[in-house]
Write a protein that holds these residues in place. Sequence first.
Motif, PDB file in Angstrom:
ATOM      1  N   TYR A 127       0.832  -1.202   0.000  1.00  0.00           N
ATOM      2  CA  TYR A 127       0.000   0.000   0.000  1.00  0.00           C
ATOM      3  C   TYR A 127       0.854   1.233   0.000  1.00  0.00           C
ATOM      4  O   TYR A 127       1.630   1.436   0.939  1.00  0.00           O
ATOM      5  CB  TYR A 127      -0.891   0.043   1.228  1.00  0.00           C
ATOM      6  CG  TYR A 127      -1.695   1.321   1.324  1.00  0.00           C
ATOM      7  CD1 TYR A 127      -2.839   1.482   0.568  1.00  0.00           C
ATOM      8  CD2 TYR A 127      -1.271   2.358   2.137  1.00  0.00           C
ATOM      9  CE1 TYR A 127      -3.563   2.663   0.645  1.00  0.00           C
ATOM     10  CE2 TYR A 127      -1.986   3.531   2.213  1.00  0.00           C
ATOM     11  CZ  TYR A 127      -3.129   3.679   1.467  1.00  0.00           C
ATOM     12  OH  TYR A 127      -3.847   4.834   1.531  1.00  0.00           O
ATOM     13  N   PRO A 128       0.729   2.091  -0.930  1.00  0.00           N
ATOM     14  CA  PRO A 128       0.212   1.836  -2.272  1.00  0.00           C
ATOM     15  C   PRO A 128       1.211   0.978  -3.041  1.00  0.00           C
ATOM     16  O   PRO A 128       2.277   0.682  -2.535  1.00  0.00           O
ATOM     17  CB  PRO A 128       0.110   3.240  -2.867  1.00  0.00           C
ATOM     18  CG  PRO A 128       1.168   4.030  -2.166  1.00  0.00           C
ATOM     19  CD  PRO A 128       1.267   3.449  -0.787  1.00  0.00           C
ATOM     20  N   LYS A 129       0.853   0.613  -4.247  1.00  0.00           N
ATOM     21  CA  LYS A 129       1.739  -0.240  -5.039  1.00  0.00           C
ATOM     22  C   LYS A 129       3.061   0.494  -5.270  1.00  0.00           C
ATOM     23  O   LYS A 129       3.159   1.404  -6.070  1.00  0.00           O
ATOM     24  CB  LYS A 129       1.104  -0.606  -6.382  1.00  0.00           C
ATOM     25  CG  LYS A 129      -0.136  -1.444  -6.252  1.00  0.00           C
ATOM     26  CD  LYS A 129       0.221  -2.805  -5.747  1.00  0.00           C
ATOM     27  CE  LYS A 129      -1.039  -3.657  -5.640  1.00  0.00           C
ATOM     28  NZ  LYS A 129      -0.842  -4.840  -4.895  1.00  0.00           N
ATOM     29  N   ILE A 130       4.066   0.093  -4.498  1.00  0.00           N
ATOM     30  CA  ILE A 130       5.364   0.744  -4.553  1.00  0.00           C
ATOM     31  C   ILE A 130       6.380  -0.219  -5.151  1.00  0.00           C
ATOM     32  O   ILE A 130       6.448  -1.379  -4.757  1.00  0.00           O
ATOM     33  CB  ILE A 130       5.837   1.150  -3.140  1.00  0.00           C
ATOM     34  CG1 ILE A 130       4.841   2.094  -2.494  1.00  0.00           C
ATOM     35  CG2 ILE A 130       7.217   1.780  -3.182  1.00  0.00           C
ATOM     36  CD1 ILE A 130       5.160   2.386  -1.035  1.00  0.00           C
ATOM     37  N   GLU A 131       7.129   0.276  -6.093  1.00  0.00           N
ATOM     38  CA  GLU A 131       8.248  -0.492  -6.622  1.00  0.00           C
ATOM     39  C   GLU A 131       9.446  -0.212  -5.723  1.00  0.00           C
ATOM     40  O   GLU A 131       9.790   0.936  -5.474  1.00  0.00           O
ATOM     41  CB  GLU A 131       8.561  -0.076  -8.060  1.00  0.00           C
ATOM     42  CG  GLU A 131       7.527  -0.540  -9.062  1.00  0.00           C
ATOM     43  CD  GLU A 131       7.499  -2.048  -9.210  1.00  0.00           C
ATOM     44  OE1 GLU A 131       8.581  -2.681  -9.191  1.00  0.00           O
ATOM     45  OE2 GLU A 131       6.398  -2.592  -9.339  1.00  0.00           O
ATOM     46  N   TYR A 132      10.057  -1.243  -5.212  1.00  0.00           N
ATOM     47  CA  TYR A 132      11.242  -1.050  -4.391  1.00  0.00           C
ATOM     48  C   TYR A 132      12.392  -1.839  -4.985  1.00  0.00           C
ATOM     49  O   TYR A 132      12.195  -2.837  -5.662  1.00  0.00           O
ATOM     50  CB  TYR A 132      10.991  -1.428  -2.934  1.00  0.00           C
ATOM     51  CG  TYR A 132      10.631  -2.872  -2.712  1.00  0.00           C
ATOM     52  CD1 TYR A 132      11.614  -3.795  -2.390  1.00  0.00           C
ATOM     53  CD2 TYR A 132       9.322  -3.322  -2.820  1.00  0.00           C
ATOM     54  CE1 TYR A 132      11.302  -5.120  -2.186  1.00  0.00           C
ATOM     55  CE2 TYR A 132       8.995  -4.642  -2.611  1.00  0.00           C
ATOM     56  CZ  TYR A 132       9.991  -5.542  -2.299  1.00  0.00           C
ATOM     57  OH  TYR A 132       9.686  -6.842  -2.095  1.00  0.00           O
ATOM     58  N   THR A 133      13.577  -1.343  -4.754  1.00  0.00           N
ATOM     59  CA  THR A 133      14.773  -1.961  -5.309  1.00  0.00           C
ATOM     60  C   THR A 133      15.735  -2.305  -4.175  1.00  0.00           C
ATOM     61  O   THR A 133      16.418  -1.432  -3.652  1.00  0.00           O
ATOM     62  CB  THR A 133      15.471  -1.006  -6.288  1.00  0.00           C
ATOM     63  OG1 THR A 133      15.687   0.239  -5.617  1.00  0.00           O
ATOM     64  CG2 THR A 133      14.637  -0.760  -7.521  1.00  0.00           C
ATOM     65  N   PRO A 134      15.776  -3.574  -3.765  1.00  0.00           N
ATOM     66  CA  PRO A 134      16.734  -3.952  -2.730  1.00  0.00           C
ATOM     67  C   PRO A 134      18.156  -3.953  -3.286  1.00  0.00           C
ATOM     68  O   PRO A 134      18.367  -4.092  -4.491  1.00  0.00           O
ATOM     69  CB  PRO A 134      16.298  -5.362  -2.335  1.00  0.00           C
ATOM     70  CG  PRO A 134      15.525  -5.869  -3.495  1.00  0.00           C
ATOM     71  CD  PRO A 134      14.941  -4.689  -4.192  1.00  0.00           C
ATOM     72  N   GLY A 135      19.105  -3.767  -2.397  1.00  0.00           N
ATOM     73  CA  GLY A 135      20.492  -3.774  -2.851  1.00  0.00           C
ATOM     74  C   GLY A 135      21.467  -3.632  -1.703  1.00  0.00           C
ATOM     75  O   GLY A 135      21.083  -3.474  -0.546  1.00  0.00           O
ATOM     76  N   PHE A 136      22.728  -3.696  -2.061  1.00  0.00           N
ATOM     77  CA  PHE A 136      23.812  -3.561  -1.089  1.00  0.00           C
ATOM     78  C   PHE A 136      24.486  -2.214  -1.275  1.00  0.00           C
ATOM     79  O   PHE A 136      24.596  -1.723  -2.390  1.00  0.00           O
ATOM     80  CB  PHE A 136      24.843  -4.675  -1.276  1.00  0.00           C
ATOM     81  CG  PHE A 136      24.350  -6.026  -0.855  1.00  0.00           C
ATOM     82  CD1 PHE A 136      24.494  -6.449   0.451  1.00  0.00           C
ATOM     83  CD2 PHE A 136      23.733  -6.863  -1.766  1.00  0.00           C
ATOM     84  CE1 PHE A 136      24.042  -7.691   0.844  1.00  0.00           C
ATOM     85  CE2 PHE A 136      23.268  -8.106  -1.388  1.00  0.00           C
ATOM     86  CZ  PHE A 136      23.419  -8.521  -0.078  1.00  0.00           C
TER      87      PHE A 136
END
Length: 163
Positions: A86-95
């Motif tokens: 909520y809301p539709k969130i694009e997330y980018t995991p990383g180091f």
Amino acid sequence: MKSWFSWLPMTMFLAVIWVLLADMPLGMGTLAFAGAASLIIVLMSRRLRPFLARPRRIWVILKLAGIVLADTFQSNVAAVKIILGYPKIEYTPGFVSVPLTLRDPHGLAILAAIINYAPGTLWAGFPESGEYVQLHILDLPQETDWAAFITERYEKPLKEIFE
């Protein structure tokens, strides 16, 4: 004289914890056992610590605690939003590698705890050289922002406290 009183706060803390956790009526026997057991534990464990922490600047400690509480709350809210979608969130995991100038082992331990308190961040690696720390971030928009964030908000006050 100072060395005699350096173990007193921990002894009292352990005795209080023992009394609170013991499922026994509060009496002289319980208090005597709690005091004796905690004193023995503290005195025996002193050899395990090569040197003691010497924190300074109580106001910086209190300010850092407030910052950590606020950041942890904010991180919890952000993580819940990501998990629930909520809301539709694009997330980018990383180091990300954060360069460190902090060298005190007590300060580094507290920095590791602070980073791991917040959901979405994890202390992922620390080389022997101690030049940087590797973090895993759940939502990593830009690496440079995280490095500056960790350095300014956490490392700088910890250096004031311990170095």
